[in-house]
Design an enzyme around this catalytic site. Structure first.
Site, PDB file in Angstrom:
ATOM      1  N   LYS A 133       0.879  -1.182   0.000  1.00  0.00           N
ATOM      2  CA  LYS A 133       0.000   0.000   0.000  1.00  0.00           C
ATOM      3  C   LYS A 133       0.910   1.222   0.000  1.00  0.00           C
ATOM      4  CE  LYS A 133      -4.375   1.113   0.218  1.00  0.00           C
ATOM      5  NZ  LYS A 133      -5.525   0.451  -0.411  1.00  0.00           N
ATOM      6  N   ASP A 173      -6.732   4.398  -5.101  1.00  0.00           N
ATOM      7  CA  ASP A 173      -7.469   4.244  -3.839  1.00  0.00           C
ATOM      8  C   ASP A 173      -8.092   5.617  -3.588  1.00  0.00           C
ATOM      9  OD1 ASP A 173      -7.997   2.449  -1.461  1.00  0.00           O
ATOM     10  OD2 ASP A 173      -7.058   4.086  -0.396  1.00  0.00           O
TER      11      ASP A 173
END
Ligand code: NDP
Length: 458
Positions: A133, A173
């Protein structure tokens, strides 16, 4: 107090604040680690090899965290400085894979938490992808297109050194949509002269996959169909369903429910809940939310039988959408949008299944309430993995310089969601927690990664 002492005091206060915020950042991460590890205890009981190989310690520490300065010029020609991160958590099963988030709340702890969770979600798909991430505390909201482009270029100037189609493949995201992916990809190609699948979530016209926008919402419904079947419950056809959210995930879940002959009657946005007892008009919803970006309230003008409930009329501690009786509920908006109050209302009204389309939409108390009541509960980690699965399909297509048809992607998506559901249900049964798909998902995801780590050595 002398001026020098005053300055020293200010510095001390600032350092204490930094220490405290660092501790809090890390708390979020360790809470997630504890939750996953407690739920995999039955696996540890079943085989001592996991303890012998010290899998917990090896999994809980990221492979590396890349933290870098992003300096860029705003529209007033003033220098702005943000912090960029990429947490390359675990690549046992494949290249690191996970989104980039641009939001002021981004910090190392949040990204470690999200990266850790991503390892298991990706593992559940059965596809060759590891977990990671990244992102930045940059806020694209209120920034001009030119500023977003300059930020993305500066961000990629550093990030490109650490990513590649078989190393680490970031995606979008929160705050990173098609526009940001385009600018990031453009800069990557400028610096490296390489055209490859280093980022996913690209628009179709320059390398994206057909079916990616639909993937998460459709996948949530495919998962639910299979979950109901595995648990000997009646299928969705003809059943009233409640859905929250009116974004990418929610609208595509509603679309798929309608295609299956179910009756989705609600959706929500941050201002209120729309309830159409005769079943939602998806074409109108898409026009309102995707084209006009209008409020859901507009829907009632075209459908007099529908009702719009503003947030001000929500019940104490709960949400209007979950007070409406339904056979299956689909929280697809945002985190913590389904509370214990909501869970009790759904159960009282006879809900049979709840499937999480959003990430962490149910509070821990709500989840416990569902599990205790024997509701078929599909956790986000398993149920919304359709998005990352089709991202992996995008990587495959890019690597082969091919494009798959929509039907081919959809067929593969459905097969993946059925595989995830069967694995999770089967694992829960095997490890003595039958019907608890939260534990089933954690154990199955953990086991796949842990077994591969052991096989690959230290
Ligand atoms: P979008 O931003 O497209 O849509 C979110 C929707 O939820 C919007 O309609 C928004 O309303 C609504 N919403 C936001 N806050 C609330 C609230 N407090 N109460 C009710 N409705 C609210 O996001 P996505 O659909 O892409 O994502 C939704 C969730 O799914 C997120 O948790 C995301 O992390 C998760 N997810 C998404 C994936 C994907 O592929 N898109 C993949 C996996 C998970 P408004 O328009 O007013 O802001």
């Amino acid at each position: 107090m002398s001026r020098l002492d005053e300055i020293r005091n200010t510095i001390k206060t600032e350092v204490a604040r930094l220490k405290e915020s660092h501790r809090m950042e890390q708390d979020v991460f360790y809470q997630a680690v504890e939750e996953v590890l407690l739920s995999v205890a039955p696996l540890y009981l079943s085989d001592p090899k996991y303890a012998r190989h010290n899998v917990v310690r090896r999994l809980a520490v990221p492979d590396r965290i890349i933290k870098f300065k992003v300096a860029w010029l705003d529209d007033k020609n003033e220098i702005q400085v943000n912090t960029g991160y990429r947490v390359q958590f675990n690549n046992t099963l494949g290249p690191y894979k996970g989104g980039l988030r641009f939001h002021p709340t981004v910090n190392e702890g949040v990204l470690k938490f999200l990266g850790f969770e991503q390892i298991f979600k990706n593992a559940l798909t059965g596809l060759p992808i590891g977990g990671g991430k990244g992102g930045s505390d940059f806020d694209p909201k209120g920034r001009s297109d030119m500023e977003v482009m300059k930020f993305c270029s500066a961000f990629m100037t550093e990030l490109h050194k650490y990513i590649g189609p078989d190393i680490d493949v970031p995606a979008g995201d929160i705050g990173v949509g098609a526009r940001e992916i385009g600018y990031l990809y453009g800069e990557y190609k400028k610096i490296t002269s390489r055209y490859n699948g280093v980022l996913t979530g690209k628009p179709f016209f320059f390398g994206g996959s057909l079916g990616r926008p639909e993937a998460t919402g459709y996948g949530v419904v495919y998962f639910t169909q299979q979950m109901l079947d595995e648990m000997d419950k009646e299928p969705l056809e003809g059943k009233v369903c409640t859905v929250s959210g009116a974004g990418n995930v929610a609208l595509h879940a509603i679309e798929k429910l309608l295609q299956l002959g179910a009756v989705p009657v609600t959706c929500t946005d941050s201002r209120g809940t729309l309830y159409d007892p005769r079943g939602l008009d998806i074409e109108l919803l898409k026009e309102l939310k995707l084209v006009k970006r209008a409020s859901l309230e507009e829907y009632v003008k075209a459908h007099a039988e529908a009702k719009y409930i503003p947030v001000s009329e929500y019940p104490e501690g709960g949400h209007a959408v979950w007070q409406i009786p339904a056979y299956a509920a689909f929280p697809c908006a945002t985190q913590n949008e389904l509370t214990e109050v909501d869970a009790k209302a759904l159960i009282k009204n006879g809900v049979v299944s709840v499937t999480e389309g959003a990430n962490m939409p149910s509070t821990p108390e709500a989840i416990e309430t569902f599990l205790k009541a024997g509701i078929a509960f599909g956790p986000a980690k398993a149920a919304n993995a359709g998005g990352v699965a089709v991202s992996e399909f995008e990587m495959s297509q890019n690597a082969q310089l091919q494009r798959w048809s929509f039907d081919e992607v959809d067929r593969k998506l459905k097969a993946t969601m059925i595989h995830i559901c069967k694995t999770v249900v089967g694992t829960a049964k095997e490890y003595g927690v039958e019907g608890n798909l939260v534990d089933g998902a954690n154990i199955a995801g953990f086991k796949r990664v842990a077994d591969a780590m052991i096989a690959e050595g230290i």
